[in-house]
Design a protein around this motif. Structure first.
Motif, PDB file in Angstrom:
ATOM      1  N   ILE A  85       0.839  -1.206   0.000  1.00 51.17           N
ATOM      2  CA  ILE A  85       0.000   0.000   0.000  1.00 51.17           C
ATOM      3  C   ILE A  85       0.868   1.248   0.000  1.00 51.17           C
ATOM      4  CG2 ILE A  85      -1.643   1.330   1.377  1.00 51.17           C
ATOM      5  CD1 ILE A  85      -2.859  -1.398   2.229  1.00 51.17           C
ATOM      6  N   GLN A  86       1.884   1.258   0.857  1.00 46.27           N
ATOM      7  CA  GLN A  86       2.788   2.415   0.921  1.00 46.27           C
ATOM      8  C   GLN A  86       3.507   2.620  -0.408  1.00 46.27           C
ATOM      9  OE1 GLN A  86       2.841   4.613   3.277  1.00 46.27           O
ATOM     10  NE2 GLN A  86       4.438   5.823   2.335  1.00 46.27           N
ATOM     11  N   GLY A  87       3.947   1.522  -1.019  1.00 44.96           N
ATOM     12  CA  GLY A  87       4.609   1.611  -2.313  1.00 44.96           C
ATOM     13  C   GLY A  87       3.705   2.194  -3.386  1.00 44.96           C
ATOM     14  N   LYS A  88       2.435   1.794  -3.368  1.00 41.28           N
ATOM     15  CA  LYS A  88       1.487   2.333  -4.352  1.00 41.28           C
ATOM     16  C   LYS A  88       1.255   3.820  -4.124  1.00 41.28           C
ATOM     17  CE  LYS A  88      -1.129  -1.670  -5.789  1.00 41.28           C
ATOM     18  NZ  LYS A  88      -2.455  -2.179  -6.071  1.00 41.28           N
ATOM     19  N   LYS A  89       1.172   4.226  -2.866  1.00 40.51           N
ATOM     20  CA  LYS A  89       0.987   5.656  -2.561  1.00 40.51           C
ATOM     21  C   LYS A  89       2.177   6.471  -3.054  1.00 40.51           C
ATOM     22  CE  LYS A  89      -1.973   5.209   1.510  1.00 40.51           C
ATOM     23  NZ  LYS A  89      -2.065   5.402   2.969  1.00 40.51           N
ATOM     24  N   GLN A  90       3.375   5.945  -2.818  1.00 37.54           N
ATOM     25  CA  GLN A  90       4.571   6.651  -3.277  1.00 37.54           C
ATOM     26  C   GLN A  90       4.617   6.728  -4.798  1.00 37.54           C
ATOM     27  OE1 GLN A  90       7.692   4.386  -1.409  1.00 37.54           O
ATOM     28  NE2 GLN A  90       7.549   5.542   0.511  1.00 37.54           N
ATOM     29  N   TRP A  91       4.244   5.630  -5.454  1.00 38.21           N
ATOM     30  CA  TRP A  91       4.256   5.614  -6.923  1.00 38.21           C
ATOM     31  C   TRP A  91       3.234   6.606  -7.478  1.00 38.21           C
ATOM     32  CZ3 TRP A  91       7.449   4.586 -10.540  1.00 38.21           C
ATOM     33  CH2 TRP A  91       7.017   4.501 -11.853  1.00 38.21           C
TER      34      TRP A  91
END
Length: 108
Positions: A7-13
């Motif tokens: 989830i955090q990775g998707k937010k950053q992307w």
């Protein structure tokens, strides 16, 4: 990798891509071509590394100074990108090692 990491990775992307979409059209086109190239042959640590973010930072500085994208990179965009990743282990290196028969180095 847990669900929170994903989830955090998707937010950053998404935040990263929002920065890209805020760039002028010519910068966006060049960025997408650079991204495509890097995803194909770029550094192994590309998803975890800062290369794409640094490119966006560089582009944002160019926009702020009023320069066109080719004024920043030069006319040979591929040479610019190759210079960025010249000291990084790339997917192309891994492939080359796998077909040349070098054992034990492809997974490192």
């Amino acid at each position: 990798m847990g669900i929170q990491d994903i989830i955090q990775g998707k937010k950053q992307w998404r935040a990263h891509m929002a920065r890209v979409k805020a760039l002028p059209q010519d910068y966006q086109i060049v960025y997408k071509e650079i991204q495509r190239y890097l995803f194909k042959v770029g550094p192994i640590d590309l998803p975890d590394g800062p290369v794409l973010s640094k490119i966006v930072d560089f582009f944002e500085e160019g926009v702020a100074s009023g320069k066109g994208v080719l004024e920043l990179l030069g006319t040979d965009v591929a040479a610019f990108v190759d210079d960025l990743v010249k000291d990084s282990r790339t997917n192309a290196d891994v492939y080359q090692e796998s077909i040349s028969g070098e054992t034990g180095t492809a997974g490192k």
